[in-house]
Every structure is written in C-alpha cells, then in structure tokens.
Design an enzyme around this catalytic site. Structure first.
Site, PDB file in Angstrom:
ATOM      1  N   GLY A  85       0.810  -1.217   0.000  1.00  0.00           N
ATOM      2  CA  GLY A  85       0.000   0.000   0.000  1.00  0.00           C
ATOM      3  C   GLY A  85       0.841   1.265   0.000  1.00  0.00           C
ATOM      4  O   GLY A  85       1.738   1.445  -0.820  1.00  0.00           O
ATOM      5  N   GLY A  86       0.547   2.134   0.951  1.00  0.00           N
ATOM      6  CA  GLY A  86       1.238   3.424   1.023  1.00  0.00           C
ATOM      7  C   GLY A  86       2.738   3.270   1.226  1.00  0.00           C
ATOM      8  O   GLY A  86       3.514   4.160   0.878  1.00  0.00           O
ATOM      9  N   GLY A 131      19.894   7.697 -34.766  1.00  0.00           N
ATOM     10  CA  GLY A 131      19.291   8.573 -33.756  1.00  0.00           C
ATOM     11  C   GLY A 131      20.007   8.458 -32.427  1.00  0.00           C
ATOM     12  O   GLY A 131      20.056   9.417 -31.648  1.00  0.00           O
ATOM     13  N   ALA A 132      20.580   7.288 -32.175  1.00  0.00           N
ATOM     14  CA  ALA A 132      21.268   7.092 -30.899  1.00  0.00           C
ATOM     15  C   ALA A 132      22.492   8.007 -30.789  1.00  0.00           C
ATOM     16  O   ALA A 132      22.874   8.418 -29.692  1.00  0.00           O
ATOM     17  CB  ALA A 132      21.677   5.634 -30.743  1.00  0.00           C
TER      18      ALA A 132
HETATM   19  C1  HXC Z   1      -2.544  -2.725  11.403  1.00  0.00           C
HETATM   20  C2  HXC Z   1      -1.075  -4.403  10.921  1.00  0.00           C
HETATM   21  C3  HXC Z   1      -1.108  -4.067   9.557  1.00  0.00           C
HETATM   22  C4  HXC Z   1      -1.914  -2.975   9.161  1.00  0.00           C
HETATM   23  C5  HXC Z   1       0.213  -5.727   9.804  1.00  0.00           C
HETATM   24  N1  HXC Z   1      -0.260  -5.437  11.017  1.00  0.00           N
HETATM   25  N2  HXC Z   1      -0.286  -4.905   8.894  1.00  0.00           N
HETATM   26  N3  HXC Z   1      -1.798  -3.732  11.835  1.00  0.00           N
HETATM   27  N4  HXC Z   1      -2.599  -2.330  10.119  1.00  0.00           N
HETATM   28  N5  HXC Z   1      -1.964  -2.576   7.896  1.00  0.00           N
HETATM   29  C6  HXC Z   1       0.089  -6.114  12.274  1.00  0.00           C
HETATM   30  C7  HXC Z   1      -0.504  -7.515  12.411  1.00  0.00           C
HETATM   31  O1  HXC Z   1      -1.785  -7.440  12.924  1.00  0.00           O
HETATM   32  C8  HXC Z   1       0.487  -8.160  13.362  1.00  0.00           C
HETATM   33  O2  HXC Z   1       0.178  -7.736  14.673  1.00  0.00           O
HETATM   34  C9  HXC Z   1       1.793  -7.534  12.983  1.00  0.00           C
HETATM   35  O3  HXC Z   1       1.483  -6.318  12.301  1.00  0.00           O
HETATM   36  C10 HXC Z   1       2.638  -8.384  12.057  1.00  0.00           C
HETATM   37  O4  HXC Z   1       1.837  -8.778  10.958  1.00  0.00           O
HETATM   38  P1  HXC Z   1       1.791 -10.281  10.414  1.00  0.00           P
HETATM   39  O5  HXC Z   1       0.672 -10.365   9.440  1.00  0.00           O
HETATM   40  O6  HXC Z   1       1.792 -11.218  11.579  1.00  0.00           O
HETATM   41  O7  HXC Z   1       3.208 -10.371   9.690  1.00  0.00           O
HETATM   42  P2  HXC Z   1       3.585 -11.070   8.319  1.00  0.00           P
HETATM   43  O8  HXC Z   1       3.018 -12.468   8.287  1.00  0.00           O
HETATM   44  O9  HXC Z   1       5.075 -10.917   8.205  1.00  0.00           O
HETATM   45  O10 HXC Z   1       2.868 -10.250   7.172  1.00  0.00           O
HETATM   46  C11 HXC Z   1       3.171  -8.887   6.953  1.00  0.00           C
HETATM   47  C12 HXC Z   1       2.186  -8.247   5.925  1.00  0.00           C
HETATM   48  C13 HXC Z   1       0.751  -8.528   6.402  1.00  0.00           C
HETATM   49  C14 HXC Z   1       2.443  -8.868   4.549  1.00  0.00           C
HETATM   50  C15 HXC Z   1       2.525  -6.753   5.851  1.00  0.00           C
HETATM   51  O11 HXC Z   1       0.640  -8.168   7.778  1.00  0.00           O
HETATM   52  C16 HXC Z   1      -0.265  -7.784   5.622  1.00  0.00           C
HETATM   53  O12 HXC Z   1      -0.625  -8.200   4.507  1.00  0.00           O
HETATM   54  N6  HXC Z   1      -0.773  -6.687   6.182  1.00  0.00           N
HETATM   55  C17 HXC Z   1      -1.796  -5.895   5.569  1.00  0.00           C
HETATM   56  C18 HXC Z   1      -1.287  -5.177   4.364  1.00  0.00           C
HETATM   57  C19 HXC Z   1      -2.299  -4.212   3.803  1.00  0.00           C
HETATM   58  O13 HXC Z   1      -3.235  -4.656   3.096  1.00  0.00           O
HETATM   59  N7  HXC Z   1      -2.212  -2.931   4.193  1.00  0.00           N
HETATM   60  C20 HXC Z   1      -3.153  -1.907   3.830  1.00  0.00           C
HETATM   61  C21 HXC Z   1      -2.695  -1.396   2.453  1.00  0.00           C
HETATM   62  S1  HXC Z   1      -3.712  -0.101   1.930  1.00  0.00           S
HETATM   63  P3  HXC Z   1       0.570  -8.562  15.965  1.00  0.00           P
HETATM   64  O14 HXC Z   1      -0.116  -7.868  17.084  1.00  0.00           O
HETATM   65  O15 HXC Z   1       0.078  -9.966  15.713  1.00  0.00           O
HETATM   66  O16 HXC Z   1       2.065  -8.504  16.076  1.00  0.00           O
HETATM   67  C22 HXC Z   1      -2.784   1.268   2.167  1.00  0.00           C
HETATM   68  C23 HXC Z   1      -3.498   2.513   1.833  1.00  0.00           C
HETATM   69  C24 HXC Z   1      -2.597   3.575   1.297  1.00  0.00           C
HETATM   70  O17 HXC Z   1      -1.676   1.268   2.596  1.00  0.00           O
HETATM   71  C25 HXC Z   1      -2.556   3.509  -0.165  1.00  0.00           C
HETATM   72  C26 HXC Z   1      -2.094   4.794  -0.721  1.00  0.00           C
HETATM   73  C27 HXC Z   1      -1.891   4.734  -2.191  1.00  0.00           C
END
Ligand code: HXC
Length: 511
Positions: free
Chosen positions: A169-170, A405-406
C-alpha cells in the site's frame, strides 16, 4: 529530581523496547534488524538525535485505546553520515507491523518538513504493512500528506528509500516517489496488493517473492534501483551513496581529498580496449573504472537493462554521473528499458548539479515489434528529452559506434554537449556500412563483389570520427589513454558553467 530523571529513563526504555521482546526476536529470526539497530548502522556512531519517541496514536476503535506503544511504529530523527547531516525515519515492524496511523504519519511529516527546510537528504527505512487498518481514512489522509511532501522535496533534496521487509500500500507509493529505492534480497517485498488479494481478484497464485521480491523489482520491473544481500549491506551502501550526493539542489558538491589527475601515471591499456573487429564486444566498465578516482563506482540499477550502465563516481574528488552503453550486453543497443533507466539517472544528475560523463558505443535503437508495441518511441524520447533539458556540464566520449538517432540522443553536440570527444576508433554514421550500402545501392545487392567494394568505400569515408570532427561536432579526437585526464581538465574548466533553460512552469517530458 532523581525520580523525574528515573521516570524519563523508564519512559525512554519503554519506547526503545518497541513491540516487545517476542516481536523483536521474531524480527531477528527472519534475518532482519530492528528499526533502531538499522539507524545505528546507517548513521555515524552516536550521532542519532531522536524526535517524538513518546508520540502515541489516538485511535479508539477496535480496542485500540488499550493498545498504545510509545513511538507508534516509527523511529524518527536526524544524524550524520561521514559528518554530513541527514534526516531519517525507520518503520518499526514490531509495533502494529509498522503500519501508518495518523500520529505515525505526523512524525514522518515533521521529519520531511525539517529535511526540506534544512536542505538535507532524507532516508526512509521501510518495513511495514501500509495504512493502519484500524484507523481507516485517518491513515489514508496521513499517507496523502506524506506523498505531497515527497513531491515537493523531489529535485530539492535527495530522498532515498530502503525496503527492508514486507511493504504494501502506502509503504510502496511513498518510496516510489523518492530518488532511489534499495531492497534487501529474500526479506523485502513491495506490492500494491499482496498475494491474497491477487488470488481473490485475478485468481493468480503467486508467492510474495514472485509478486514483489528483490528478484523482480531490481531485475525486471526496475522499481528498485539495487538489491543487497542483507540489512547491513543495504545500510552501508546507502552511506556510500550519500557520500556521493550534494545535500540539496543548492548545496556545493562534496569535495573529498584527491590527488590531481595530472600527477598520476598514464594507463596505456585503454589504447587496446576496443577490439580490432568492430563486432567484438568489450566491457565498458573497464573504461568507467579507469576514469573515476580509485576505481570507485556506485552503480545504479546494476541488474536491470544491463545494455546501459549508469552510476556515480568521482573525478579529482568531486562527484560525476556516468552513463555508458555496454557493448557486452545486446551490443549496447538502446531499448525501452535502457532509455528509461538512463533518462531517470540523467534527470537526477541535472536536478542536483552533478556533471554527466557519457561514454558512447551504440549501434542504434533496438528494432522490432516488441519494442515498438512497448512504446520505444516514447521511452527513447525520454532519454533524448533528459539530455536535451540538462544544463549541467556534459562531457561525451564516443569510443566506437554512434549510429543513427542514438548518436544524437547520447549527449551529442547538438544537445548542448559541452565537450564532445571521440577516440580514433569511433564510427559516427547513420548506420553500419553494410546496411547503408545495401540501401543506397539496392540494385547491386546481388553482386557481392560490388557491394563489398562499396562497403569498404563507405567504411573508409564515414566510419571514423573525422567526418564529424571536420564539422566541429566532435571537439577533439583523443587518445584513449588520455580519457581520464581530458575528463578531469574538462570538468575543471566547466565548473563555472552558466546555462539556463527558458522559464516555464515545468516541461512536459514524454512519460
Ligand atoms: C494494522 C497491521 C497491519 C496494518 C500488519 N499489522 N499490517 N496492523 N494495520 N496494515 C500487524 C498484524 O496485525 C500483526 O500484529 C503484525 O502487524 C505483524 O503482521 P503479520 O501479518 O503477523 O506479519 P507477516 O506475516 O510478516 O505479514 C506482513 C504483511 C501482512 C504482509 C505486511 O501483515 C499484511 O498483509 N498486512 C496488511 C497489508 C495491507 O493490506 N495494508 C493496507 C494497504 S492499503 P501482531 O499484534 O500480531 O504482532 C494502504 C493505503 C494507502 O496502505 C494507499 C495509498 C496509495
């Protein structure tokens, strides 16, 4: 008083513990360092000045009011690299996965504002899951504010992003707007949407590595500028890069102590670098390494579009950008990827007043439907535009082929090249002799003897540097072994160069 000091020490220790011992151990088990360990390696020892370590999020939904960790998932501040100030923020994956809340965003924005105001580079260390899901639109707003600052700082201060964990994401869009992205092999990923979402939407099954690992982004997509073996190497290479860069677009060029080139021995081996057979390749990096101080060359996008080589070096202690066609890969041809890679590099150099040295050995643009359908015209035009727009000192050396051209595109005289040199082995022409003769004398194509004789005539007349030199398109034909000395003299002469493009809001580069 003593209790107050103790209380401060306790609060600091609490913030420094991040997401706790269990999550720190998990981070280490994956081969990753923590945010603070990374900052320690990145900056000069003991130079880190931290801000906002007590900031907490203000969310109340989904039970968040009971889960607060001081610092809120990002460590921010400033320090020095080889004594020069840089601003830094490092996402702490052990705290809510490094995800961005409103408060977390405000910490980053504060650092971005300070870096811009004080005209110093900013380095972001990313290891984060994007927007904090529990905060919803407040997190999205935070990203928007960060993106806006990325854009305002672009071309004013260097912005560097290190991708050191799973980033989504961001946390991929902000890096995408910075100057350089470095990834760590096997532990870092960049994708807009992860493998699970991909499976749901397109029914494709991919691993995180296949979707957005360093093997994809540093080689194929070119989203990343380099990939390193581990956190330590990525951080040390970032220090090395910073040493090449000016602090801003108005700061002086770093000027490291160096022996004047005039005092150094001539290296005659360059005189035999170009093989007698014009179709035989040679490694242009040999020339690059013999042109820059101590053979110290920081290559950018080393694994992508290897038919062009770009990167930073120094001549007499001052930074130059080098762009060179690479004859050992696809004969050094310009294709879409090579054009985009070099165009972005040339524009970076021009933003930050870094002189550009270009080595040319290019048989032309790559023909074919794959290239044309992929927009070669627009991508090639990016490089043409970048060179033509650049006002920094430009020194060009044609070592062998400069066809079609290059020839024009590769920082020719016609694009305001300041010093255009050619080696005696240079061949500056519209195309290779055989192709040229077969077009001009199409009716003789069946007569091998006639074609051979005419090809020889064409080679004698056009495949040399002298036709161009007779017109002044080449300022001087130089001995290969004199290249480093001529470049050093040229750069010294061009230090006072003044050249301005006409006023405009901004140009409209063919994107
Ligand atoms: C809140 C989050 C989080 C999130 C992870 N965590 N992503 N908490 N918001 N976006 C937390 C989990 O709950 C977990 O908490 C800890 O971080 C570690 O995550 P895991 O999933 O256990 O780790 P891992 O298996 O290594 O996977 C990492 C990951 C996955 C691939 C990043 O967590 C994931 O897919 N997260 C969501 C990604 C996502 O969709 N984000 C939103 C994108 S939209 P605990 O308490 O268990 O330690 C966006 C909008 C902006 O960003 C776009 C602008 C253009």
């Amino acid at each position: 008083m003593k209790t107050m000091l103790t209380r401060l020490a306790e609060r600091r220790a609490e913030a420094e513990a991040g997401g706790g011992a269990r999550r720190v151990a998990a981070q280490h088990a994956k081969g990753k360092l923590t945010a603070r360990e990374r900052i320690e390696l990145l900056l000069d020892e003991g130079s880190f000045e931290e801000f906002d370590m007590f900031v907490e999020h203000r969310a109340v939904d989904f039970g968040m009011e009971t889960q607060k960790i001081p610092g809120d998932g990002v460590v921010t501040g400033w320090g020095t690299i080889t004594g020069r100030a840089v601003f830094v923020f490092a996402k702490d994956f052990t705290v809510f996965g490094g995800s961005l809340s409103e408060a977390h965003a405000q910490k980053i924005m504060k650092i971005q504002d300070m870096a811009l105001r004080n005209r110093a580079p900013i380095i972001g260390l990313f290891d984060a899951g994007g927007a904090r899901i529990q905060e919803g639109v407040a997190a999205l707003g935070g990203y928007g504010e960060v993106f806006q600052r990325n854009v305002l700082a672009s071309g004013v201060i260097p912005q560097i992003s290190l991708i050191m964990g799973p980033c989504a994401g961001g946390d991929v869009y902000s890096p995408a707007m910075t100057d350089f992205i470095f990834m760590v092999k096997d532990t870092s990923y960049m994708f807009v949407t992860g493998p699970d979402v991909v499976k749901t939407v397109t029914n494709e099954t991919v691993t995180a590595e296949e979707l957005g690992g360093a093997s994809i982004h540093a080689v194929r997509s070119s989203v990343a500028d380099n990939a390193y073996e581990n956190d330590v190497e990525a951080l040390l290479q970032t220090r090395r890069l910073i040493d090449f860069l000016p602090a801003s677009n108005v700061a002086p060029m770093p000027d490291w102590p160096a022996e004047p080139v005039g005092f150094q021995d001539k290296d005659l081996s360059l005189d035999t670098l170009v093989p007698d057979n014009p179709n035989k390749p040679y490694d242009i990096k040999e020339l690059i390494l013999k042109t820059v101080d101590d053979g110290d060359f920081f290559e950018i996008q080393a694994a992508h579009a290897k038919n062009i080589v770009v990167g930073f070096g120094r001549v007499e202690g001052r930074t130059v950008g080098l762009v060179a066609n690479q004859p050992i890969v696809l004969a050094g041809v310009l294709d879409s990827d090579a054009s985009r890679k070099a165009a972005r590099f040339v524009r970076f150099c021009d933003c930050f007043n870094i002189p550009i040295v270009t080595f040319v050995d290019v048989p032309g643009f790559l023909p074919g439907t794959a290239q044309e359908y992929g927009g070669l015209i627009k991508h090639g035009a990016k490089l043409l535009y970048a060179y033509a727009e650049a006002t920094v000192p430009k020194i060009t050396i044609i070592t062998r082929k400069a066809f079609g051209g290059a020839y024009d595109v590769m920082a020719s005289k016609h694009l305001r090249g300041d010093l255009n040199f050619a080696w005696p082995t240079a061949q500056i022409a519209v195309m290779g002799a055989k192709g040229a003769v077969e077009i001009i004398f199409r009716s003789d194509v069946g007569d091998a003897e006639k074609i051979a004789a005419k090809t020889k005539d064409y080679e004698d007349r056009f495949l040399s540097p002298f036709v161009a030199a007779e017109r002044g398109y080449i300022d001087e034909v130089i001995m290969p072994h004199a290249t480093r000395r001529r470049v050093a003299l040229g750069l010294a002469m061009l230090r006072g160069k003044v050249l301005e493009n006409p006023w405009k809001k901004h140009g409209n580069i063919p994107l």
